[in-house]
Design a protein around this motif. Structure first.
Motif, short mmCIF file in Angstrom:
data_model
loop_
_atom_site.label_atom_id
_atom_site.label_comp_id
_atom_site.label_asym_id
_atom_site.label_seq_id
_atom_site.Cartn_x
_atom_site.Cartn_y
_atom_site.Cartn_z
N LYS A 1 -25.34 11.38 -16.05
CA LYS A 1 -26.04 11.44 -17.51
C LYS A 1 -26.45 13.16 -17.53
N ASN A 2 -27.06 13.42 -16.42
CA ASN A 2 -27.82 14.84 -16.43
C ASN A 2 -26.48 15.60 -16.64
N ALA A 3 -25.37 15.28 -16.26
CA ALA A 3 -24.22 16.67 -16.40
C ALA A 3 -23.63 16.38 -17.86
N ALA A 4 -23.60 15.15 -18.44
CA ALA A 4 -23.23 15.24 -19.64
C ALA A 4 -24.30 16.07 -20.67
N THR A 5 -25.51 15.89 -20.48
CA THR A 5 -26.58 16.44 -21.18
C THR A 5 -26.33 18.08 -21.09
N LEU A 6 -25.65 18.35 -20.10
CA LEU A 6 -25.71 19.95 -19.92
C LEU A 6 -24.17 20.33 -20.40
N GLY A 7 -23.48 19.59 -20.68
CA GLY A 7 -22.09 19.76 -21.25
C GLY A 7 -20.99 19.91 -20.01
N TYR A 8 -21.06 18.92 -19.09
CA TYR A 8 -20.08 18.81 -17.80
C TYR A 8 -19.69 17.56 -17.67
N SER A 9 -18.79 17.35 -16.69
CA SER A 9 -18.15 16.21 -16.06
C SER A 9 -18.29 16.42 -14.45
N ILE A 10 -18.07 15.48 -13.94
CA ILE A 10 -18.29 15.75 -12.40
C ILE A 10 -16.99 15.08 -11.68
N LYS A 11 -16.34 16.04 -10.90
CA LYS A 11 -14.87 15.86 -10.34
C LYS A 11 -14.97 16.38 -8.78
N LEU A 12 -14.48 15.62 -8.07
CA LEU A 12 -14.30 16.27 -6.52
C LEU A 12 -13.17 17.42 -6.71
N LEU A 13 -13.64 18.69 -6.34
CA LEU A 13 -12.54 19.67 -6.41
C LEU A 13 -12.32 20.44 -5.12
N ALA A 14 -11.05 20.75 -4.81
CA ALA A 14 -10.83 21.65 -3.93
C ALA A 14 -10.61 23.02 -4.47
N ILE A 15 -11.16 24.19 -3.87
CA ILE A 15 -11.09 25.52 -4.72
C ILE A 15 -10.60 26.47 -3.71
N ILE A 16 -9.80 27.30 -4.08
CA ILE A 16 -9.23 28.19 -2.90
C ILE A 16 -9.46 29.68 -3.81
N THR A 17 -10.07 30.62 -3.29
CA THR A 17 -10.16 31.92 -4.35
C THR A 17 -9.85 32.95 -3.19
N ARG A 18 -9.35 34.02 -3.89
CA ARG A 18 -9.36 35.07 -2.95
C ARG A 18 -9.67 36.54 -3.76
N ASP A 19 -10.53 37.31 -3.22
CA ASP A 19 -11.00 38.69 -3.71
C ASP A 19 -10.11 39.51 -2.90
N PHE A 20 -8.99 40.04 -3.83
CA PHE A 20 -8.05 41.11 -3.40
C PHE A 20 -8.48 42.32 -3.10
N ALA A 21 -9.81 42.57 -3.55
CA ALA A 21 -10.52 43.96 -3.29
C ALA A 21 -11.19 43.88 -1.75
N SER A 22 -11.70 42.95 -1.49
CA SER A 22 -12.26 42.66 -0.18
C SER A 22 -11.36 42.21 0.92
N ASN A 23 -9.99 41.48 0.20
CA ASN A 23 -9.24 40.60 0.99
C ASN A 23 -9.84 39.55 1.77
#
Length: 455
Positions: A240-262
């Protein structure tokens, strides 16, 4: 190999996935033979108890008690490891690879724990290891990364990798029902195991994320070096709080790479995802993965991430590639060099020796993993509490973006929801530690990440 020669396949394990592979190979035998240029024959099946009655009737002559017998049989060039676990499956996989065979596996835990050794063994002995079914079931994400998107570097990969968690969160949101109730239903329906901890704790998704991180960046990151959090503490109020803020809730896997710092970061956790993000609307047992490449831009993959048919589809896809390799001697699957992350170097965030691409990659320290955050606390409903909390957050350079306050079941308490501006993981950990020690805070605070991706 002549066109009329059958290609023998051994199945090690005959549970849900093994039965699905048998079913679809039998049903589509003629069509697959026409497509692949050779008939396929399941020559042996390893089972724990050959005398056990099964829904699928098998010729008794096919059954074996010892999967190592199949792994080393000279007349079986393709071995499907479908047992699960990381002990016997590990021994069977290495035995088959040492015999120069092709191993097809759906075992993400095995790959996560022993991937570097498996690929080194395949290279040394001329074997091959295919593992499309290990991540996202029927979604061909591994082929996409290894083949279709080979021209790209990948600054960002994120998505839903666990259908059990996605089903639970979807039902909680749609029915305004508590976690425990939906979990019980998921077990009754077969969506969750009797011991659900691997799924709901985020570890299953973490194993899959480790595979994707290696495919994208050539670095083995053990789950112990990831940020891994589960869904157990998410409540209907958070939706309910998330919906008020405009979001849904999901379990995410997130892999990011900054190629500047590698630097690479790998995370698995429940996240607030904006309603306009396509993945926010992927519900039920479905998986979804967004892959951003520096050449192609962002591509999206959605489909069933688990279940007999979806996983069997991926296994048979790998069998088809194995047949192509046996017939032509060529294969786009490379037993690539890998860079494991040894324990003695992981603490310092340094990669191990390996490929040129991976040798310079390091794990990003917590101080350089940034984002916005959702923080829910149950606090005493009295003057000065918010000011005290805000003061502590300010000491760690965490700035409050918004405040929501709702009544608690206890009339002396209130539920306080704060969102932050950009902060880093180290600052948030220190903030949480200090807030949890306050006498005005009741119970452990809940921290969720707000994920707004550039797609």
């Amino acid at each position: 190999m002549s066109k009329d020669t059958s290609i023998n396949i051994g199945l090690c394990g005959f549970g849900t996935v093994g039965q699905g592979v048998w079913k679809h190979l039998e049903q589509n035998r003629a069509e697959l033979a026409a497509r692949l240029g050779a008939p396929l024959r399941i020559a042996a099946i390893a089972v724990r108890d050959p005398q056990r009655k099964r829904a699928v009737k098998l010729p008794p002559k096919l059954l074996r008690e010892d999967p190592l017998e199949i792994a080393t049989a000279p007349d079986i060039p393709i071995v499907c490891e479908l047992m699960g676990g990381t002990d016997l499956a590990h021994r069977v996989t290495l035995a088959a690879l040492r015999a120069g065979k092709i191993v097809v596996s759906a075992n993400k835990a095995l790959i996560c724990e022993h991937g570097a050794e498996i690929f080194a063994t395949a290279r040394k002995h001329g074997g091959h290891f295919f593992f499309e079914a290990s991540v996202a079931g029927g979604i061909p994400i591994i082929k996409a990364l290894r083949e279709g998107l080979v021209a790209n570097r990948f600054p960002q990969i994120y998505g839903i990798l666990n259908g059990t968690c996605n089903y639970i969160l979807t039902q909680m949101e749609e029915r305004d029902a508590p976690y425990a109730e939906i979990l019980s239903e998921a077990k009754a329906m077969g969506y969750a195991e009797a011991d659900e901890s691997l799924d709901v704790g985020g570890w299953d998704a973490a194993h899959k994320a480790a595979v994707l991180a290696w495919l994208a960046h050539g670095l083995w990151v053990p789950p112990s070096r990831m940020i891994v959090e589960g869904i157990e503490r998410v409540t209907p109020a958070d939706f309910k709080n998330a919906a008020t803020l405009g979001y849904s809730i999901k379990l995410l896997a997130i892999i990011t790479r900054d190629f500047a710092s590698n630097e690479v970061s790998v995370k698995v956790h429940p996240a607030l995802l904006p309603d306009h993000d396509v993945i926010a609307s992927v519900n039920g047992v479905y998986n979804a993965i967004s892959v951003t490449g520096d050449v192609v831009g962002t591509t999206l993959y959605i489909g069933k991430g688990a279940g007999q048919d979806a996983t069997a589809s991926a296994v048979i896809s790998d069998i088809a590639d194995a047949v192509a390799l046996l017939r032509s001697g060529k294969c786009v699957h490379l037993n690539s060099e890998v860079a494991p992350l040894p324990a003695e170097q992981a603490s310092a965030g340094k990669s191990g020796e390996g490929s040129v691409a991976a040798s310079a990659v390091t794990l990003a320290p917590l101080e350089r993993i940034h984002g916005r955050y959702y923080l829910r606390l149950t606090v005493r409903d009295e003057p000065g509490v918010l000011a005290h909390i805000a003061s502590i957050m300010a000491q760690h350079a965490v700035s409050i973006a918004s405040v929501l306050q709702t009544p608690s079941e206890d009339p002396e308490m209130a539920s306080l929801v704060l969102t932050t501006h950009d902060a880093n993981e180290r600052a948030m950990r220190d903030t949480l530690h200090e807030l949890s020690r306050l006498k005005v805070v009741n119970g452990a605070p809940l921290l969720l990440r707000i994920c707004e991706f550039n797609t």
